[in-house]
Design a protein around this motif. Sequence first.
Motif, short mmCIF file in Angstrom:
data_model
loop_
_atom_site.label_atom_id
_atom_site.label_comp_id
_atom_site.label_asym_id
_atom_site.label_seq_id
_atom_site.Cartn_x
_atom_site.Cartn_y
_atom_site.Cartn_z
N THR A 1 31.07 49.87 24.40
CA THR A 1 32.26 49.73 25.25
C THR A 1 32.39 48.28 25.68
O THR A 1 31.44 47.50 25.58
CB THR A 1 32.14 50.61 26.52
OG1 THR A 1 30.98 50.21 27.26
CG2 THR A 1 32.03 52.09 26.15
N TYR A 2 33.56 47.90 26.17
CA TYR A 2 33.73 46.54 26.67
C TYR A 2 32.85 46.34 27.90
O TYR A 2 32.69 47.24 28.72
CB TYR A 2 35.19 46.29 27.07
CG TYR A 2 36.12 46.14 25.89
CD1 TYR A 2 36.16 44.96 25.14
CD2 TYR A 2 36.99 47.17 25.53
CE1 TYR A 2 37.02 44.81 24.08
CE2 TYR A 2 37.86 47.04 24.45
CZ TYR A 2 37.87 45.86 23.73
OH TYR A 2 38.73 45.72 22.67
N PRO A 3 32.29 45.13 28.07
CA PRO A 3 31.51 44.86 29.27
C PRO A 3 32.37 45.00 30.52
O PRO A 3 33.57 44.73 30.50
CB PRO A 3 31.06 43.41 29.08
CG PRO A 3 31.16 43.15 27.61
CD PRO A 3 32.29 43.99 27.13
N ARG A 4 31.74 45.43 31.59
CA ARG A 4 32.45 45.57 32.86
C ARG A 4 32.96 44.21 33.32
O ARG A 4 32.29 43.19 33.17
CB ARG A 4 31.51 46.17 33.91
CG ARG A 4 32.16 46.43 35.26
CD ARG A 4 31.19 47.14 36.18
NE ARG A 4 30.82 48.45 35.65
CZ ARG A 4 29.94 49.25 36.24
NH1 ARG A 4 29.32 48.85 37.35
NH2 ARG A 4 29.67 50.43 35.71
N GLU A 5 34.15 44.19 33.88
CA GLU A 5 34.75 42.96 34.39
C GLU A 5 35.03 43.05 35.89
O GLU A 5 35.67 44.01 36.32
CB GLU A 5 36.06 42.66 33.65
CG GLU A 5 35.88 42.03 32.28
CD GLU A 5 35.41 40.58 32.37
OE1 GLU A 5 35.63 39.94 33.41
OE2 GLU A 5 34.81 40.11 31.41
N PRO A 6 34.57 42.05 36.65
CA PRO A 6 33.64 41.00 36.25
C PRO A 6 32.23 41.56 36.09
O PRO A 6 31.95 42.65 36.61
CB PRO A 6 33.72 39.99 37.40
CG PRO A 6 34.06 40.83 38.60
CD PRO A 6 34.97 41.91 38.09
N PRO A 7 31.33 40.87 35.40
CA PRO A 7 29.98 41.40 35.15
C PRO A 7 29.11 41.32 36.40
O PRO A 7 28.35 40.36 36.60
CB PRO A 7 29.47 40.49 34.03
CG PRO A 7 30.20 39.21 34.20
CD PRO A 7 31.55 39.57 34.74
N ALA A 8 29.19 42.33 37.23
CA ALA A 8 28.62 42.28 38.57
C ALA A 8 27.11 42.07 38.57
O ALA A 8 26.57 41.26 39.35
CB ALA A 8 28.98 43.56 39.33
N GLU A 9 26.37 42.80 37.72
CA GLU A 9 24.92 42.69 37.72
C GLU A 9 24.46 41.30 37.29
O GLU A 9 23.53 40.73 37.88
CB GLU A 9 24.32 43.76 36.81
CG GLU A 9 22.80 43.86 36.86
CD GLU A 9 22.28 44.23 38.25
OE1 GLU A 9 21.12 43.88 38.55
OE2 GLU A 9 23.03 44.85 39.04
N TYR A 10 25.10 40.76 36.30
CA TYR A 10 24.77 39.41 35.83
C TYR A 10 25.04 38.39 36.94
O TYR A 10 24.24 37.48 37.17
CB TYR A 10 25.61 39.11 34.59
CG TYR A 10 25.33 37.78 33.93
CD1 TYR A 10 24.32 37.66 32.96
CD2 TYR A 10 26.08 36.65 34.23
CE1 TYR A 10 24.08 36.45 32.33
CE2 TYR A 10 25.84 35.44 33.60
CZ TYR A 10 24.84 35.34 32.65
OH TYR A 10 24.60 34.14 32.04
N ARG A 11 26.14 38.55 37.61
CA ARG A 11 26.49 37.61 38.69
C ARG A 11 25.49 37.70 39.84
O ARG A 11 25.11 36.68 40.43
CB ARG A 11 27.91 37.88 39.20
CG ARG A 11 28.99 37.62 38.16
CD ARG A 11 30.33 38.08 38.67
NE ARG A 11 30.94 37.13 39.58
CZ ARG A 11 32.01 37.41 40.33
NH1 ARG A 11 32.55 38.62 40.28
NH2 ARG A 11 32.52 36.49 41.11
N ARG A 12 25.04 38.92 40.16
CA ARG A 12 24.04 39.06 41.22
C ARG A 12 22.73 38.39 40.82
O ARG A 12 22.10 37.70 41.63
CB ARG A 12 23.81 40.54 41.53
CG ARG A 12 24.88 41.17 42.39
CD ARG A 12 24.44 42.51 42.95
NE ARG A 12 24.28 43.51 41.91
CZ ARG A 12 25.25 44.33 41.51
NH1 ARG A 12 26.45 44.26 42.09
NH2 ARG A 12 25.05 45.22 40.56
N ALA A 13 22.31 38.59 39.58
CA ALA A 13 21.07 37.96 39.11
C ALA A 13 21.19 36.44 39.14
O ALA A 13 20.25 35.74 39.56
CB ALA A 13 20.74 38.45 37.70
N ALA A 14 22.32 35.91 38.71
CA ALA A 14 22.52 34.46 38.71
C ALA A 14 22.52 33.91 40.13
O ALA A 14 21.96 32.84 40.41
CB ALA A 14 23.83 34.11 38.01
#
Length: 337
Positions: A50-63
Amino acid sequence: MNFDTARDTQRTPHGSSDDPDVLDFSANTNPHVPEGTEAAYRDAFEAAGTYPREPPAEYRRAAAEYVGCDPEAVISTPGGLAAIRLVIDLAVDPGDSVAIPSPSFGEYAREVRLQDGEPVFVPQAEIADADPAAHALVIVCNPNNPTGNAYPDEKLRTLAARCRAAGTPLLVDEAFLGFTDRPSLAGEPGVVVARSLTKLFGLPGIRAGFAVATGAWREALANARRTWNLGAPALATGAHCMRQGEFVAETRERVAAERERMREGLTDAGYAVHPSDAPFVLLDVGDRGVDAVVAGAAEAGIAVRDATTFRGLDNHVRVAVRTRAANDRLLEVLRDR
């Protein structure tokens, strides 16, 4: 970006060898990756349906946890260079001047030229003292590539304050900052930080990175970013890696110790070694000559970076800091060149 300008703007040389039989010191990537990275990548396969979730919440939290900022300030990009291009695209109009450190990463000037802007080269040791009022954008690489030196935090924050007063954005490329314990400028008003996961986590082929910005710049970058610009594997492995604090600490300790050992060995062998806070060192090869050093290393199965492709360097090579055994092999070969 202008069609004719793009046709006439050449590619920038980079390090890296794709020969598996070559011991590669020309690219500054970590030879190790965090434990569990392959599993995180494989587990992301199902999510790729499936398309990645927008915005990529988990990635943003990790960053955000990784650099110490608000998750809302994180703009995901496929590598640090994509963040750099996005900022330059938004900041530079035809005819604008941009202050760029020299010598430094060649892609800055290339991206400015692609926007029909004018790179203004400032000695990298003096870039923090540049006058921002004269430019549409100021760029700093911290630590600087290829010299390896990092800038004092207060010096950069003073530059950021002068940029704010002048209404000029400051772009800080922190591709190698994770190898140090120095604080990020992420979240500093008027500053856009570009980060790459390529170097510290040894994943150049994943193409994962991000920008950090606040205020109007955060809004512009978030809106200009392409939708789904990172795939599921990049998002999953990137989030995993940025949470591996023990790996980061161990890498910093190893690189610092090996870099000092290499500096001593190369100095004893007659090379002039530039002070470095990065996972590489810049060498003035002296009377040996760059061509002879590069060719001699290649004969021994080692790739080093011909640094004469960097503006202002005519007698230098750059070598990465790798494992102790690999570094010993490099020292053995370079002593004889």
